[in-house]
Design an enzyme around this catalytic site. Structure first.
Site: not given
Ligand code: BGC
Length: 892
Positions: A466, A470-472, A479, A535, A753, A774
């Site tokens: 995604d 960041r922490d993801e 997506d 998703w 994003e 994103h």
């Protein structure tokens, strides 16, 4: 597969009528006409793609050299192609897993986490993860006799590896063995190292780092028992096998085992995707990778017999460095240096420096700057994205390639001086070929196109993530599915998505597909990302994209049983055919209702949402239809009847529940109409009236988007399908908030994003969800290819055996041009307005035909060679069926 290109400039209508493939164990054999593995003979066929090897059974690791020639419909036979090569998988990985001793601190920590951490609160626990141990150095010295003909290395790891043979880095891969659910599958890589090996003393060396297997990962921050790291494994391990072949037929294998030597205190003190990398150059003697280095004081490596992983060959293109960027600006801010690379990327910096031994240089990475000129890192969460370099006192070169960051700006601390030639940014991505090009007369649209491609590359790291910052950094399937067609126009995604098909096969315990893949399912850690509508359907949509664009049925074959089970389970849980029982729901993510910092008070932030049950049921209806269509392709006629019937019933239920007699759809939002129409949930008799309501919704928003990222590309394409190109172009070229060109005008070099990620008036959006990189809203790229260039695949003739060329003039553009390198060859499309006429030019590749549809009213006429083929297909259109070749038409 192969592509035919005519050497004759004016060739038209070229088709293959037959082919011959030869496969051999050596190129020399092939040159001599010996096809000792397979000679297909002359096969009468027009198909140049998805041909399966059908020769002798291949042996363990066998290299296969092949060539092809084709006969064309003009009676000619081509020369043999150049020789290409593949290598077969190995039957067994007969080597041992080696590494340092077990990391007991991490083991104990994870046990404590599993036990429910009785003495701590969740918040306290988060900060108690034991620090990473430094990366071990592993090495094996060996002698090689004269007469080597080939050397091949097979290797994989838990964590990342980097390898050297006799001082040379093996391969150019970064972040290998890449990301899969390691509990299901772990990829190994194959390197041809013949050129690196030599007669006499040799040394093979490796270092390891945490990577996805041990490091901080994806969305684990949301999980009940937050492990912070150690998600798939707790110890870094290497497995490798070097196979040396001699000209006389002898074979020698050098596998990882306890004879390898280890120095547990390598120069990488820490390496983690989120935290960054710390390199201590004082521990780095570059000769450690060369023969002759003294390892007499090193221990023997530990063999870890507890590791059992399913090793599979890697089938997708490896992650590599694709672009090197120099700073566009360097400046001093207080005692720190700031660098702007002019482009948001995924990757890391290379720094050349000489300084005082033991001094530390710190690099922090960010996607943007705060108003006061400091680095914007607030949106990164736990990803501190900080690299630290400890200087040796000599000429040091730092490349922290065991981590990656999403960044445009870097802040350096601890430097006396920084010059332009000392620092570069290395951008990484899965190395699939770029297949799409686009240019037009509007520079903002050109920038948008570039930003979409950069965003794809930045997120394409063996999984489409995604975001890279960041922490993801999850494989968020919503997506991915919505961006899939754009990604396929941009790059050759055939192998990449085939790998992803295998990733998606690992389904949740209840039988539904996950919403994030590779999944984070792992006993106690599992938090429940299952079956989110919009998703999980990536598992239906991606196989269809592979089929439509590449003629590939692998996705269907691999996922068919899982698709069925997913639909069956969902229907069992929702017997009245409205999808109400859901385990996870995101809805039309980031629609107008999620816009919190609008800069324009006339923009309505209340009517963007699409009701949840409606949203879910449309996806259920659509995926059930896709399953029925898949059943037909796989000759499962009973399944076809069953699921086709079900999809019809879901559609009827949808209409009964969500559409009123005036064609108003629940929610009355742009998203609700777009989804219902695009997924064919609206009875035919009501389509036009529903579309008219959609137009009202767009007018209500004063011709601005209120859609979330799932329904935006649907709405854009529907506007075209209903002939309202004017509105689609108006939305695309708008520079008002919220729009694509609004963010371009605000200086974006990637797709944000959210539309309000940063606005001149209000600055940054809430940092908890504010990535500037994103893919999802970049799905408008598909509209640009399909409508501005007019290139459209034809699902009834998959793999571009036939396609449509239907460019639409609009948006005040005066010209547009571009190409798409399809699986059958390069398609080119361009147009320009020249005084009173429009000049179109097209190239259709050999072995392909296209329906060309051009806008022309009754009073407009067409000229150019082959223009006599055009007939009036509808009041505003001329169309013709054309074969391969290059064409130029003028319309007055
Ligand atoms: C991601 C999205 C994703 C969503 C769904 C977000 O945090 O960044 O792009 O699809 O979560 O859960």
């Amino acid at each position: 597969a192969w592509k035919i290109v005519s050497k004759q400039e004016n060739a038209h209508n070229i088709k293959q009528s037959a082919y011959q493939i030869q496969v051999s164990k050596s190129p020399e054999n092939l040159y001599n006409g010996i096809a000792d593995l397979w000679d297909s003979g002359k096969v009468e066929s027009e198909t140049p793609i998805q041909i399966k090897y059908n020769g002798n059974k291949l042996q363990n690791g066998e290299r296969c050299y092949w060539r092809v020639r084709v006969w064309t419909n003009d009676g000619k036979v081509t020369d043999w192609s150049d020789i290409a090569c593949w290598s077969h998988a190995i039957d067994a990985f007969d080597a041992e897993w080696i590494g340092d001793k077990t990391d007991t601190d991490l083991h104990n920590y994870l046990e404590y986490v599993y036990s429910g951490y009785p003495n701590d609160s969740f918040d306290e626990l988060k900060w108690k993860t034991p620090p990473t141990l430094s990366s071990p150095l592993l090495r094996k010295d060996f002698d090689v006799d004269d007469g080597i003909s080939n050397a091949t290395l097979y290797v994989s790891a838990l964590g990342y590896y980097e390898l050297w043979l006799n001082g040379n880095r093996i391969g150019e891969n970064i972040l290998s063995p890449e990301w899969t659910d390691y509990n299901q599958r772990l990829q190994y890589q194959t390197y041809n190292v013949t050129n690196l090996i030599k007669t006499g003393d040799n040394a093979i060396c490796a270092t390891l780092a945490d990577g996805w297997a041990l490091g901080r990962l994806a969305g684990i921050k949301w999980m009940k028992n937050f492990p912070h790291r150690g998600f798939y494994a707790t110890d870094r391990r290497l497995i490798a096998k070097l196979v040396i072949e001699y000209a006389n037929g002898d074979i020698r294998e050098i596998p990882t085992d306890s004879s390898w030597k280890i120095n547990p205190h390598g120069y990488i003190l820490e390496a983690d995707n989120f935290a960054g990398e710390t390199i201590d150059a004082r521990n780095l003697d570059i000769s450690w990778t060369k023969p002759g280095y003294d390892v007499s004081k090193w221990d023997n490596a530990s063999v870890d017999s507890t590791v059992h992983r399913n090793l599979v060959p890697q089938i997708n293109e490896p992650i590599q460095i694709h672009t090197t960027l120099s700073p566009v600006r360097i400046w001093k801010r207080g005692d720190k240096y700031m660098v702007d690379f002019g482009q948001n990327i995924a990757g890391f910096c290379k720094l050349k420096i000489k300084g005082k031994k033991g001094s530390v240089i710190t690099l922090r990475h960010g996607e943007w700057l705060n108003n006061d000129g400091s680095l914007y890192t607030q949106s990164l969460g736990y990803a501190s994205a900080t690299d630290r370099f400890i200087l040796s006192g000599k000429d040091d070169v730092f490349i922290p390639s065991m981590t990656y960051h999403g960044f445009q700006y870097v802040e350096l601390n601890g430097l006396e001086e920084l010059h332009q030639n000392q620092i570069e940014a290395l951008a990484i991505s899965s190395s699939a070929n770029v297949t799409g090009q686009f240019k037009c007369s509007n520079p903002d649209l050109n920038k948008l196109f570039d930003n979409i491609l950069w965003t794809q590359r930045n997120n394409m790291l063996s999984v489409i993530t995604d975001n890279p910052s960041r922490d993801e950094r999850t494989g968020a399937m919503g997506d991915i599915q919505i961006f899939a067609q754009t990604s396929i126009f941009n790059m050759n995604m055939a192998a990449f998505y085939t790998k992803y098909i295998y990733d998606m096969k690992n389904v949740a315990d209840n039988g539904q597909f996950f919403s994030m893949v590779p999944s984070l399912k792992n006993g106690a850690f599992w938090g429940g990302w299952v079956g989110a509508p919009g998703w999980c359907e990536a598992a239906f949509i991606i196989p269809w994209r592979l089929y439509e664009n590449y003629g590939d049925v692998t996705g269907f074959m691999q996922l068919y049983d899982e698709m069925k089970r997913h639909i069956d389970v969902t229907l069992q849980e929702n017997p009245d055919l409205i999808w109400r029982v859901r385990h996870n729901h995101n809805g039309d993510w980031l629609n107008a209702n999620n816009i919190s910092s609008t800069v324009d008070s006339s923009y309505n932030t209340h009517n963007g949402a699409t009701p949840d049950d409606l949203f879910a049921t449309a996806f259920l209806g659509y995926s059930t239809q896709l399953l029925a269509n898949t059943a037909t392709l796989l000759n499962r006629s009973t399944d076809y009847v069953k699921y086709n019937d079900l999809s019809q019933k879901i559609k009827d239920k949808f209409a009964d529940n969500f559409i009123d007699k005036n064609g108003k759809i629940d929610g009355d939002s742009q998203g609700a109409y777009s989804l219902a129409l695009y997924y064919n949930m609206v009875p035919d008799s009501m389509r036009q009236i529903c579309f008219n309501h959609l137009l009202d919704c767009i007018a209500d928003y004063d011709y601005r988007l209120s859609t979330g990222f799932i329904t935006t590309p649907m709405m854009m394409q529907l506007l075209s399908d209903f002939g309202r190109y004017d509105i689609a172009y108006r939305l695309l070229t708008s520079t008002r908030f919220p729009s694509w060109l609004y963010i371009v005008r605000n200086g974006a070099s990637t797709i944000w994003e959210r539309w309000d990620a940063w606005t001149p008036e209000k600055g940054f959006q809430n940092p908890t969800m504010n990535s500037l990189d994103h893919v999802a809203f970049g799905a408008v790229g598909e509209w640009m290819y399909r409508n501005i260039l007019g290139i459209n695949p034809d699902v009834t003739n998959p793999g571009y055996s036939h396609f449509f060329l239907k460019p639409i003039i609009g948006g005040n553009l005066t010209w547009a041009e571009g190409t798409y390198d399809s699986i059958r060859g390069k398609i080119q499309s361009s147009w320009k307005i020249d005084g009173q006429e429009v000049i179109y030019s097209f190239t259709i590749p050999a072995n392909s035909t296209a329906t060309v549809i051009l806008q022309a009213n009754e009073d407009q006429y067409i000229s150019g060679e082959y223009s006599e083929n055009f007939t009036r297909s509808s009041p505003g259109e001329l169309s013709a069926e054309l074969g391969s070749g290059t064409y130029c038409f003028h319309i007055k």
